[in-house]
Design a protein around this motif. Sequence first.
Motif, PDB file in Angstrom:
ATOM      1  N   PRO A  15      12.346  30.358  -1.557  1.00  0.00           N
ATOM      2  CA  PRO A  15      12.771  31.620  -0.310  1.00  0.00           C
ATOM      3  C   PRO A  15      12.924  30.801   0.407  1.00  0.00           C
ATOM      4  CG  PRO A  15      10.860  32.178  -2.355  1.00  0.00           C
ATOM      5  CD  PRO A  15      11.435  30.852  -2.279  1.00  0.00           C
ATOM      6  N   VAL A  16      13.091  31.258   1.142  1.00  0.00           N
ATOM      7  CA  VAL A  16      13.363  30.402   2.984  1.00  0.00           C
ATOM      8  C   VAL A  16      12.327  31.685   4.058  1.00  0.00           C
ATOM      9  CG1 VAL A  16      14.869  30.686   4.480  1.00  0.00           C
ATOM     10  CG2 VAL A  16      15.688  29.952   2.494  1.00  0.00           C
ATOM     11  N   LEU A  17      11.543  31.329   4.719  1.00  0.00           N
ATOM     12  CA  LEU A  17      11.327  32.057   6.104  1.00  0.00           C
ATOM     13  C   LEU A  17      12.169  31.592   6.656  1.00  0.00           C
ATOM     14  CD1 LEU A  17       6.951  31.357   4.686  1.00  0.00           C
ATOM     15  CD2 LEU A  17       8.391  33.208   4.751  1.00  0.00           C
ATOM     16  N   ASP A  18      12.450  32.431   7.759  1.00  0.00           N
ATOM     17  CA  ASP A  18      12.852  32.726   9.091  1.00  0.00           C
ATOM     18  C   ASP A  18      11.763  32.890  10.015  1.00  0.00           C
ATOM     19  OD1 ASP A  18      15.684  31.809   7.942  1.00  0.00           O
ATOM     20  OD2 ASP A  18      15.883  33.729   7.825  1.00  0.00           O
ATOM     21  N   VAL A  19      12.201  31.922  11.104  1.00  0.00           N
ATOM     22  CA  VAL A  19      11.071  31.864  11.974  1.00  0.00           C
ATOM     23  C   VAL A  19      11.370  31.998  12.711  1.00  0.00           C
ATOM     24  CG1 VAL A  19       8.564  31.090  12.805  1.00  0.00           C
ATOM     25  CG2 VAL A  19       9.244  31.016  10.133  1.00  0.00           C
ATOM     26  N   PHE A  20      10.845  33.107  14.074  1.00  0.00           N
ATOM     27  CA  PHE A  20      12.076  32.188  15.660  1.00  0.00           C
ATOM     28  C   PHE A  20      10.833  32.119  16.683  1.00  0.00           C
ATOM     29  CE2 PHE A  20      13.251  34.709  19.616  1.00  0.00           C
ATOM     30  CZ  PHE A  20      14.408  33.533  19.849  1.00  0.00           C
ATOM     31  N   ALA A  21       9.600  31.101  17.722  1.00  0.00           N
ATOM     32  CA  ALA A  21       8.864  31.540  18.039  1.00  0.00           C
ATOM     33  C   ALA A  21       9.025  32.299  20.146  1.00  0.00           C
ATOM     34  CB  ALA A  21       8.536  29.495  18.565  1.00  0.00           C
ATOM     35  N   PHE A  79       9.253  37.015  12.038  1.00  0.00           N
ATOM     36  CA  PHE A  79       9.491  35.842  11.309  1.00  0.00           C
ATOM     37  C   PHE A  79       9.885  37.262   9.436  1.00  0.00           C
ATOM     38  CE2 PHE A  79       5.253  37.072  11.153  1.00  0.00           C
ATOM     39  CZ  PHE A  79       5.210  37.512   9.701  1.00  0.00           C
ATOM     40  N   THR A  80      10.899  36.387   8.866  1.00  0.00           N
ATOM     41  CA  THR A  80      10.949  37.867   7.763  1.00  0.00           C
ATOM     42  C   THR A  80       9.834  37.043   6.543  1.00  0.00           C
ATOM     43  OG1 THR A  80      11.997  35.680   6.447  1.00  0.00           O
ATOM     44  CG2 THR A  80      13.494  37.096   8.926  1.00  0.00           C
ATOM     45  N   ARG A  81       9.814  38.150   5.703  1.00  0.00           N
ATOM     46  CA  ARG A  81       9.226  38.382   4.964  1.00  0.00           C
ATOM     47  C   ARG A  81       9.931  38.234   3.163  1.00  0.00           C
ATOM     48  NH1 ARG A  81       3.476  40.081   6.603  1.00  0.00           N
ATOM     49  NH2 ARG A  81       2.974  40.070   4.940  1.00  0.00           N
ATOM     50  N   PRO A  82      10.429  37.232   2.806  1.00  0.00           N
ATOM     51  CA  PRO A  82      11.250  37.542   2.039  1.00  0.00           C
ATOM     52  C   PRO A  82      10.434  37.936   0.042  1.00  0.00           C
ATOM     53  CG  PRO A  82      11.016  34.559   2.906  1.00  0.00           C
ATOM     54  CD  PRO A  82       9.799  35.793   3.261  1.00  0.00           C
ATOM     55  N   VAL A  83      11.667  38.389  -0.440  1.00  0.00           N
ATOM     56  CA  VAL A  83      10.906  38.683  -1.432  1.00  0.00           C
ATOM     57  C   VAL A  83       9.852  38.310  -2.432  1.00  0.00           C
ATOM     58  CG1 VAL A  83      11.299  40.079  -3.962  1.00  0.00           C
ATOM     59  CG2 VAL A  83      12.438  40.930  -1.538  1.00  0.00           C
ATOM     60  N   ALA A  99       4.677  31.447  -2.885  1.00  0.00           N
ATOM     61  CA  ALA A  99       5.580  31.895  -3.716  1.00  0.00           C
ATOM     62  C   ALA A  99       5.912  31.792  -5.359  1.00  0.00           C
ATOM     63  CB  ALA A  99       7.309  31.764  -3.342  1.00  0.00           C
ATOM     64  N   ASP A 100       6.476  31.846  -6.096  1.00  0.00           N
ATOM     65  CA  ASP A 100       6.147  31.290  -7.213  1.00  0.00           C
ATOM     66  C   ASP A 100       6.376  29.789  -7.776  1.00  0.00           C
ATOM     67  OD1 ASP A 100       6.219  33.552  -8.497  1.00  0.00           O
ATOM     68  OD2 ASP A 100       8.360  34.207  -9.127  1.00  0.00           O
ATOM     69  N   VAL A 101       7.539  29.151  -6.845  1.00  0.00           N
ATOM     70  CA  VAL A 101       8.027  27.184  -6.835  1.00  0.00           C
ATOM     71  C   VAL A 101       6.599  26.965  -6.336  1.00  0.00           C
ATOM     72  CG1 VAL A 101      10.262  27.511  -7.075  1.00  0.00           C
ATOM     73  CG2 VAL A 101       9.408  28.089  -4.659  1.00  0.00           C
ATOM     74  N   GLY A 102       5.504  27.415  -5.446  1.00  0.00           N
ATOM     75  CA  GLY A 102       4.395  27.094  -4.601  1.00  0.00           C
ATOM     76  C   GLY A 102       4.273  27.248  -3.221  1.00  0.00           C
ATOM     77  N   GLU A 103       3.349  26.571  -2.371  1.00  0.00           N
ATOM     78  CA  GLU A 103       3.236  26.725  -1.123  1.00  0.00           C
ATOM     79  C   GLU A 103       4.681  26.304  -0.389  1.00  0.00           C
ATOM     80  OE1 GLU A 103       0.409  25.885   2.307  1.00  0.00           O
ATOM     81  OE2 GLU A 103       0.214  25.691   0.737  1.00  0.00           O
ATOM     82  N   ILE A 104       5.243  27.474   0.033  1.00  0.00           N
ATOM     83  CA  ILE A 104       6.326  27.483   1.434  1.00  0.00           C
ATOM     84  C   ILE A 104       6.579  28.052   3.137  1.00  0.00           C
ATOM     85  CG2 ILE A 104       7.971  28.203  -0.931  1.00  0.00           C
ATOM     86  CD1 ILE A 104       8.238  30.737   0.510  1.00  0.00           C
ATOM     87  N   GLU A 105       6.887  26.871   3.538  1.00  0.00           N
ATOM     88  CA  GLU A 105       6.524  27.502   5.147  1.00  0.00           C
ATOM     89  C   GLU A 105       8.362  27.368   5.842  1.00  0.00           C
ATOM     90  OE1 GLU A 105       5.360  23.402   7.279  1.00  0.00           O
ATOM     91  OE2 GLU A 105       3.849  24.052   5.949  1.00  0.00           O
ATOM     92  N   GLY A 106       7.673  28.109   6.805  1.00  0.00           N
ATOM     93  CA  GLY A 106       9.354  28.300   7.771  1.00  0.00           C
ATOM     94  C   GLY A 106       8.503  27.836   9.483  1.00  0.00           C
ATOM     95  N   ARG A 107       9.655  27.218  10.405  1.00  0.00           N
ATOM     96  CA  ARG A 107       8.801  26.558  11.688  1.00  0.00           C
ATOM     97  C   ARG A 107       9.618  27.007  13.060  1.00  0.00           C
ATOM     98  NH1 ARG A 107       5.543  21.844  12.046  1.00  0.00           N
ATOM     99  NH2 ARG A 107       5.155  22.132   9.868  1.00  0.00           N
ATOM    100  N   SER A 108       8.818  28.134  14.081  1.00  0.00           N
ATOM    101  CA  SER A 108       9.966  27.317  15.311  1.00  0.00           C
ATOM    102  C   SER A 108       9.002  27.067  16.243  1.00  0.00           C
ATOM    103  CB  SER A 108      10.838  29.013  15.226  1.00  0.00           C
ATOM    104  OG  SER A 108      11.496  28.855  16.538  1.00  0.00           O
ATOM    105  N   SER A 109      10.475  26.436  17.147  1.00  0.00           N
ATOM    106  CA  SER A 109       8.918  25.909  18.433  1.00  0.00           C
ATOM    107  C   SER A 109       9.822  26.664  19.724  1.00  0.00           C
ATOM    108  CB  SER A 109       9.376  24.349  18.464  1.00  0.00           C
ATOM    109  OG  SER A 109       8.683  23.501  17.422  1.00  0.00           O
ATOM    110  N   LEU A 110       8.743  26.452  20.510  1.00  0.00           N
ATOM    111  CA  LEU A 110       9.962  27.413  22.049  1.00  0.00           C
ATOM    112  C   LEU A 110       9.019  25.943  23.416  1.00  0.00           C
ATOM    113  CD1 LEU A 110       7.458  28.700  24.326  1.00  0.00           C
ATOM    114  CD2 LEU A 110       7.687  30.224  22.088  1.00  0.00           C
ATOM    115  N   THR A 111       9.378  25.679  23.916  1.00  0.00           N
ATOM    116  CA  THR A 111       9.346  24.704  25.562  1.00  0.00           C
ATOM    117  C   THR A 111       8.279  25.324  26.709  1.00  0.00           C
ATOM    118  OG1 THR A 111      11.167  25.368  26.610  1.00  0.00           O
ATOM    119  CG2 THR A 111      11.014  23.005  24.712  1.00  0.00           C
TER     120      THR A 111
END
Length: 464
Positions: A304-310, A328-332, A385-397
């Motif tokens: 699953p993809v976690l889309d993140v916007f900082a 951020f999004t919350r995938p099923v 998730a079922d496949v294990g721990e996942i993460e998404g990240r985003s940065s700003l200046t």
Amino acid sequence: MLGEPGQAGQPGAVGSPGSPGGAASTVSNTLKVQVQAVAALDRIIVRTVDMTLVVQDVREAVDEIAELATSSGGWVVASTRSGNHTAFISFRVPAEGLDAALDEVRLLTVEVESESSTAQDVTDEYTDLEARIRSQEASEDPLITLLDSARTVEDTLKVATELARIREDLESMQGRLNLLAQTSVFSLVNVFLNAEPTEMQVDAGSDLAAAVGEPVAFTATFEPPEGTEDYEIEWDFGDGSGLGNFRRTAATVIEGQRITSAVTHVYGSEEHSPFVVSVKITGIGDTGVSEGEDTLIATVSEIPVLDVFAGESINVEAGENIGFAGTFTRPVGVGELTYRWDFGDGSNPVEGVLEEGLTVAKAVHTYVNNRPIPYTATLVISGVADVGEIEGRSSLTVRVREAEGWVIADWNVGSTFKNGIQALSAVGVYGVQGLIWAVALSPVWILALIVLGVVRWRTRLRSA
């Protein structure tokens, strides 16, 4: 051999007759009688049987098969044994007793792993050899007559040489003819023996979830019988990728237990998931062969993809409180979401748990020091998730400028005071530098140096 061709298969090796004691005499007499009858047959068939058998005791099975061959009027062609787990024995029995002998051999086994029979028709070759032999024998008599009537040594040598060649050809053809006759009269049986494996406890581990394109590791524990030294480990990952064969194992902290080396596999697609993963372990040692196997279920899915916007870049003054709000999004299928804000200035990150339904991660931070290089603030969203721990990240200046002082009617008190101090400091520095140069270049010092020089000159004159 008399009879019809058997099943198709690979022909076995043909050996030479011979056995110790009275068995050899019996075989020899039987062979002479039956070879004489071969020429009268309509078809001459050579039959060979190959068998792979599983037996309880390899050594005992070899002895019993050898005794069976002898009691059936045949003999053992060859016999080899490797330890207590594998052996090979090749024997011949009269063709008319082949089926009965095979039935006796099957009774000695736990399992017949494979059996193939070949029947080769050698009638044409046999007939051709007979004709060639008769032709050569017909050529031999005139040569013998010439040899008796030869008057010179040269003639005698020529005839003797030709006669020797003919007799050599006759011996070769007669030998081949006898071999065809013998192999048709006595069928060849090749038996490969494997010891029945003892059961070995194997544990492939718990069912697991894997992500498409990500490596997943498999290990298995097992308890081999005492005396087992070599291992063959076969993994089947269930996706048609082929079998993986390995040998490395290591002892565990549990007495008598061993573990296989970790094997990694990458599933290229979630299609046909879940997959049945199996492991089969074979142990070989002085005590024989042991086997065990186990399976587990591997459920494969896309990560699953976690889309993140900082957020957008920020410009602030040093010491100013800043509010950060990343989305951020919350995938099923992803739960236990947490967030972490890292502000890039060496301060402790801000962490927290995201309640169900939230899609914004907030934090407040103050940058104490300004600098020309912008800071980088990073928001990391983690979940399970079922496949294990996942993460998404985003940065700003974050650009932090120097804080402004008091401002009265557009007059910055702090800045003006600072500029004044800087101006006074510059004046003071320049004044001190000028004073030093003035003193250094003053006429008083020049006059003093001249007087000092005159005094030293007059002192030298007096001394002279």
